[in-house]
Design an enzyme around this catalytic site. Structure first.
Site, PDB file in Angstrom:
ATOM      1  N   ASP A  49       5.985 -14.955 -16.765  1.00  0.00           N
ATOM      2  CA  ASP A  49       5.237 -13.741 -17.115  1.00  0.00           C
ATOM      3  C   ASP A  49       3.768 -14.072 -17.372  1.00  0.00           C
ATOM      4  O   ASP A  49       2.945 -13.173 -17.586  1.00  0.00           O
ATOM      5  CB  ASP A  49       5.878 -12.997 -18.298  1.00  0.00           C
ATOM      6  N   SER A  50       3.417 -15.357 -17.310  1.00  0.00           N
ATOM      7  CA  SER A  50       2.004 -15.743 -17.339  1.00  0.00           C
ATOM      8  C   SER A  50       1.252 -15.122 -16.170  1.00  0.00           C
ATOM      9  O   SER A  50       0.025 -15.086 -16.181  1.00  0.00           O
ATOM     10  CB  SER A  50       1.855 -17.275 -17.301  1.00  0.00           C
ATOM     11  N   ASP A  88      11.063 -15.135 -15.639  1.00  0.00           N
ATOM     12  CA  ASP A  88      10.859 -14.799 -17.051  1.00  0.00           C
ATOM     13  C   ASP A  88      11.307 -13.376 -17.328  1.00  0.00           C
ATOM     14  O   ASP A  88      10.969 -12.454 -16.576  1.00  0.00           O
ATOM     15  CB  ASP A  88       9.361 -14.863 -17.382  1.00  0.00           C
ATOM     16  N   LYS A 118      14.601 -16.780 -17.989  1.00  0.00           N
ATOM     17  CA  LYS A 118      14.081 -17.457 -19.183  1.00  0.00           C
ATOM     18  C   LYS A 118      13.754 -16.405 -20.218  1.00  0.00           C
ATOM     19  O   LYS A 118      13.225 -15.345 -19.872  1.00  0.00           O
ATOM     20  CB  LYS A 118      12.831 -18.271 -18.843  1.00  0.00           C
ATOM     21  N   GLU A 120      12.094 -15.970 -24.341  1.00  0.00           N
ATOM     22  CA  GLU A 120      11.446 -16.573 -25.498  1.00  0.00           C
ATOM     23  C   GLU A 120      12.117 -16.080 -26.768  1.00  0.00           C
ATOM     24  O   GLU A 120      12.407 -14.888 -26.876  1.00  0.00           O
ATOM     25  CB  GLU A 120       9.960 -16.162 -25.541  1.00  0.00           C
ATOM     26  N   GLU A 187       7.214 -25.379 -25.770  1.00  0.00           N
ATOM     27  CA  GLU A 187       5.778 -25.164 -25.499  1.00  0.00           C
ATOM     28  C   GLU A 187       4.952 -25.359 -26.764  1.00  0.00           C
ATOM     29  O   GLU A 187       5.288 -24.806 -27.833  1.00  0.00           O
ATOM     30  CB  GLU A 187       5.525 -23.754 -24.934  1.00  0.00           C
TER      31      GLU A 187
HETATM   32  O1  KIV Z   1       5.111 -17.700 -18.256  1.00  0.00           O
HETATM   33  C1  KIV Z   1       4.986 -18.920 -18.072  1.00  0.00           C
HETATM   34  O2  KIV Z   1       4.277 -19.336 -17.156  1.00  0.00           O
HETATM   35  C2  KIV Z   1       5.701 -19.829 -18.962  1.00  0.00           C
HETATM   36  C3  KIV Z   1       5.512 -21.286 -18.883  1.00  0.00           C
HETATM   37  C4  KIV Z   1       4.445 -21.945 -18.271  1.00  0.00           C
HETATM   38  C5  KIV Z   1       6.497 -22.114 -19.568  1.00  0.00           C
HETATM   39  O3  KIV Z   1       6.449 -19.386 -19.752  1.00  0.00           O
END
Ligand code: KIV
Length: 275
Positions: A49-50, A88, A118, A120, A187
């Site tokens: 989600d970055s 994510d 993934k 968080e 992280e």
């Molecule tokens: O969203 C992301 O890019 C991330 C990582 C780089 C671990 O969560």
């Protein structure tokens, strides 16, 4: 050094089996052309989600939706053949309840073909991890500096620097491992804590600003390629300068257009040959 690459896509059980045998190399990708280039070298690609910050220039990751993430994930899956692709779960798509998490994870997986998700979160999300894993959705947990908690943390700051905070992150990692997560991203945490978590867990740890002792590493691809502007995080390293390659190519293109050396008739359709 040549690394043996399997012909098939790396599976989640294979990633788990790499713990203690070989390091897991992983990066982010959001679009097909980049994913295609990463595929042959990596074990895992995260559709992170970055992309909200890196691809959409937003101040944080909070406003990206499951639909947008699924569209990026589908493009990355289509463009790759070997790496295990994980997506994510975006903010607000899983925190409400395990059932909400399942519905969103299942629809993102169905729409994209990724191998897992993934999420968080600390111990409070371990029940959600268990709920998803028991229903066939592999989960990569993410603890420590969790960008979706930017407002709770008061910024993107390293975590686990006091004994109490370190104990909490250790417990978070254990809770997700016990709940069936196949791995855990660590992280922005203190190095000794990352080392301890890696030693204590049976599942792989994937570090980003964590420790060389982690079972694998992940970074944002744009950071290692010089595509993130002048500022890159302390934990990243620039392995190449794609920005200069792009600038040079675009400069050459613009100059050719202006001096009328591009396009030529070779680039046109229905050209009448000279008599
Ligand atoms: O969203 C992301 O890019 C991330 C990582 C780089 C671990 O969560």
């Amino acid at each position: 050094m040549s690394v043996h690459r399997p012909a098939q896509r790396v599976t989640v059980p294979q990633l788990m089996a790499y713990k203690g045998t070989r390091k897991i190399a992983s990066l982010t990708a959001y679009i097909a052309p980049i994913a295609r280039l990463l595929d042959e070298s990596l074990d895992m690609i995260l559709v992170g989600d970055s992309t909200a910050m890196v691809g959409y220039d937003l101040p944080d990751t909070l406003s990206i939706t499951p639909e947008t993430m699924a569209a990026h994930a589908a493009a990355v899956v289509r463009a790759t053949r070997q790496a295990c692709i994980i997506v994510d779960m975006p903010f607000g798509s899983y925190q409400q309840s395990p059932a909400q998490a399942f519905a969103n994870a299942a629809s993102m997986m169905a729409a994209s073909g990724v191998s897992g998700v993934k999420l968080e979160g600390g111990q409070v999300l371990a029940d959600t991890t268990r709920f998803l894993v028991d229903r066939g959705i592999p989960v990569l947990a993410h603890v420590g500096l969790m960008p979706q908690y930017v407002h709770t943390m008061g910024g993107f700051k390293a975590q686990g620097m006091t004994d109490a905070a370190a104990r909490r992150i250790l417990a978070d990692a254990h809770a997700h491992a016990q709940a069936g997560a196949f791995g855990v991203v660590l992280e922005g945490i203190s190095e000794p804590l990352a080392r301890q978590i890696t030693a204590e867990l049976d599942i792989p740890t994937i570090g980003i600003g964590a420790s060389p002792a982690c079972d694998g590493q992940i970074l944002v691809t744009e950071d290692i390629l010089g595509l993130s502007g002048d500022r890159i995080p302390k934990f990243a390293h620039r392995f190449g300068d794609a920005a200069q390659v792009i600038r040079d190519a675009v400069g050459a293109y613009a100059q050719s257009v202006r001096e009328e050396s591009f396009p030529t008739l070779d680039h046109c359709f229905g050209v009448r040959s000279k008599a």
